[in-house]
Design a protein around this motif. Structure first.
Motif, short mmCIF file in Angstrom:
data_model
loop_
_atom_site.label_atom_id
_atom_site.label_comp_id
_atom_site.label_asym_id
_atom_site.label_seq_id
_atom_site.Cartn_x
_atom_site.Cartn_y
_atom_site.Cartn_z
N LEU A 36 0.83 -1.19 0.00
CA LEU A 36 0.00 0.00 0.00
C LEU A 36 0.88 1.26 0.00
N PHE A 37 1.98 1.18 0.76
CA PHE A 37 2.88 2.34 0.85
C PHE A 37 3.61 2.57 -0.47
N VAL A 38 3.90 1.49 -1.18
CA VAL A 38 4.64 1.62 -2.43
C VAL A 38 3.70 2.01 -3.57
N LEU A 39 2.42 1.72 -3.36
CA LEU A 39 1.46 1.87 -4.46
C LEU A 39 1.46 3.24 -5.16
N PRO A 40 1.41 4.36 -4.42
CA PRO A 40 1.35 5.65 -5.14
C PRO A 40 2.51 5.83 -6.10
N ALA A 41 3.72 5.55 -5.62
CA ALA A 41 4.89 5.71 -6.48
C ALA A 41 4.80 4.77 -7.68
#
Lengths: 336, 302
Positions: free
Chosen positions: A54-59
């Motif tokens: 989830l944390f990596v998703l935006p990037a």
């Protein structure tokens, strides 16, 4: 890149992650009910979590939509006679766009490829040599040398459009500063950007002016970490400055030099703005990137052709990036 | 050409020096001292040569008349400031500036969010496929912007994003350099404090916000500066994606201004000066961070 990556990755792996107790139920936050060191109810470590995705998703979303997917899409487009106003009117043409790369054109792909190589070789040789000289000249030292370092680096901070405009005026055959200065010194003048023979050297001069400060910094960084012990020993034994540089300093700088050569190569292959702005008469400075731009500007029906050229440029860049990866691993081994 | 044996040179950056410093051991030091001054002089002269274009564009921007019509060239400023107001009135500069600052600010904000989140995930959290994902993100560096122009133009067209601010912001809303830098900061900081917070029941977002973000603040500053300047300097992208002058950024405006007024060297130079001055000021004020950012980018990622 990997030489700094590998140990770092190792650290993250080897980091002892003794089971850190985490408060189990979310309701029980901030109550401090679990004394440190007491038997954890929930043996899960707060780091081990699917939240990572989830944390990596935006990037990843940004890269996926605008870089990773488009890279494959370029190849797809290159197989079509693409109609960007109505994609349904596009026609599959197979490798025809690639065949067209090797046909005559104005300018042709092969010409543009040659110009890109010319520019790249000029930048690599010129940039490395000049920046190394500058780095040896202004490394360490006091305030005056720091001021010179800033002077060398200042051009790199200028926007390419603005500073290449200024250089366009400097290179102006009639009222440019360069020809005026050459005339004052009784040296032959030139048409610079308006002559096939001198236009690329002129663009290289501008680009060196813009980039050398940055490369100098990289070399200064390299010089700062090499040991002076060998040099000192050599000086004690009566070694002159030139021999000391050639046999002692230069070999120790080899990893840095390799790195500089490769980033300059990749950067030069991709350079665009100065060719756009400093285009004189004719096509002697039309490089691969400008050729792609000229065929992708929305008005022309040559998007498929541009995509084919872009695919080739991408392949070349990947090749150099892989070389870089290999050599920087080797370089790291030598350095450490 | 090598480092002189002055005490200053030898006292810096030498961790590997074994024995007692050889400072003041006589002999060669005296011989090197003359060279030190030659070195300073040569360095200053070369640096001055690098600054000549800055000086010349200023001289032209304050010359009387619009063009240069004869030799000898004017090499001292004539303080004819009217060129600036003429250039300013010839185009919609406030609009260009506002667009540029808006786009740059949004890009920086987006980049900081994506970098902190991903950097935290890669530096602190553990999950399956982490290495593969990091490798995927690093491989983005291999793709030249020029090759993306064609497909991204088609994609932006399909998404109806051409001629918008979005197409200038979103594609640059994530930075490999940024993610990598934040990750490095997390890897080198003592992470026990986060574990302690987790023990006390703080959620991951709380840990990130209250402990992680303050700890990586220097990295955020570096990312912010670099992304801001890159966004300010961008040209190829908006030139292709944005044809509506009311949405164009400063460099595209400058390029089209010079296409329209190419014979008016004075106005052109004035425009170069007042469009470049803000970003040069930013650079000079933050040069230390800039240079550190350049070195970090060079040393670790690029």
């Amino acid at each position: 890149m990997p030489e700094s990556l590998a140990p770092a990755a190792g650290v993250s792996q080897n980091q002892p992650s003794p089971v850190r107790p985490r408060t189990g139920p979310r309701l029980g936050r901030r109550t401090g009910r679990i004394p440190a060191g007491a038997g954890p109810r929930d043996r899960r470590d707060f780091r081990a979590t699917a939240w990572g995705y989830l944390f990596v998703l935006p990037a990843l979303l940004v890269f996926g939509v605008w870089t990773i997917f488009p890279t494959f899409y370029t190849f797809y487009i290159s197989l079509w006679h693409w109609n960007e106003f109505d994609i349904s009117l596009s026609k599959y043409v197979g490798l025809a766009n690639y065949r067209q790369l090797f046909q005559q054109g104005d300018p042709s792909f092969l010409d543009a490829f040659g110009h890109s190589l010319y520019f790249t070789v000029g930048m690599v040789l010129g940039g490395t040599a000049i920046a190394l000289g500058f780095a040896l000249l202004v490394q360490r030292g006091g305030r005056l040398l720091a001021l010179s370092r800033l002077g060398f680096y200042l051009p790199h901070a200028t926007p390419l459009i603005a500073s290449s405009l200024v250089w366009g005026m400097i290179f102006d055959p009639r009222f440019g500063l360069l020809n005026y200065g050459l005339d004052k010194l009784h040296l032959p003048t030139s048409q610079w950007l308006y002559s096939p023979g001198s236009s690329m050297p002129a663009v290289i001069v501008y680009s060196l002016w813009h980039e050398v400060g940055f490369i100098t910094l990289v070399f200064i960084g390299g010089l700062a970490v090499i040991s002076d012990e060998y040099g000192e020993a050599a000086r004690v034994d009566g070694c002159g400055p030139w021999r000391e540089f050639w046999y002692i300093t230069w070999p120790q700088l080899r990893p840095v030099t390799t790195f500089v050569v490769l980033i300059t190569t990749i950067g030069s292959l991709q350079a665009f703005t100065q060719f756009y702005e400093l285009r004189g008469a004719g096509n002697s400075t039309v490089t691969l990137s400008l050729l792609i731009f000229l065929n992708a500007d929305g008005q022309s029906p040559t998007l498929g052709y541009a995509a084919a050229a872009a695919t080739v440029l991408f392949a070349i860049t990947v090749l150099f990036s892989l070389v870089r990866r290999r050599t920087s691993v080797g370089g790291g081994a030598v350095a450490s | 050409m090598t480092l002189p044996l002055t005490s200053r040179a030898s006292s810096r950056g030498h961790k590997l020096r074994g024995g007692a410093p050889r400072r003041g051991s006589g002999g060669p030091v005296g011989a090197w001292r003359g060279w030190t001054w030659t070195r300073r002089l040569v360095a200053l002269l070369l640096a001055a040569a690098f600054l000549v274009p800055f000086y010349w564009v200023f001289v032209i921007s304050v010359q009387p008349g619009t063009t240069i019509s004869s030799w000898p060239l004017n090499l001292v400023p004539q303080w004819h400031w009217a060129n600036y107001s003429r250039a300013w009135d010839l185009d919609t500069w406030p609009r260009y500036f506002a667009n540029t600052v808006f786009v740059a600010a949004c890009t920086v904000a987006l980049c900081l969010v994506t970098s902190v989140l991903a950097g935290f995930a890669f530096g602190v959290l553990r999950f399956r496929g982490k290495k593969v994902l990091m490798g995927l993100i690093l491989s983005v560096l291999m793709v030249p912007t020029v090759t993306l122009i064609v497909p991204d133009f088609v994609i932006a067209n399909e998404l109806h994003l051409l001629n918008t601010y979005w197409v200038q912001i979103l594609p640059f809303g994530s930075s490999v350099f940024g993610i990598f830098l934040v990750r490095q900061f997390f890897l080198t900081m003592p992470q026990e404090i986060m574990d302690a917070a987790a023990v006390d029941g703080a959620g991951r977002l709380r840990i990130l916000w209250h402990i992680g973000v303050p700890a990586v603040r220097p990295a955020l500053l570096l990312i912010g500066i670099n992304v801001f300047v890159a966004s300010w300097n961008s040209f190829l992208w908006p030139q292709v994606m944005v044809t509506d002058p009311s949405k164009q950024p400063i460099e595209v405006g400058l390029a089209s201004f010079t296409t329209d007024n190419g014979t008016d060297w004075s106005a052109m130079s004035a425009a170069v000066c007042f469009t470049t001055l803000p970003i040069m000021l930013v650079f000079l004020l933050l040069q230390r961070q800039f240079i550190r950012g350049a070195m970090t980018a060079a040393g670790s990622v690029k």
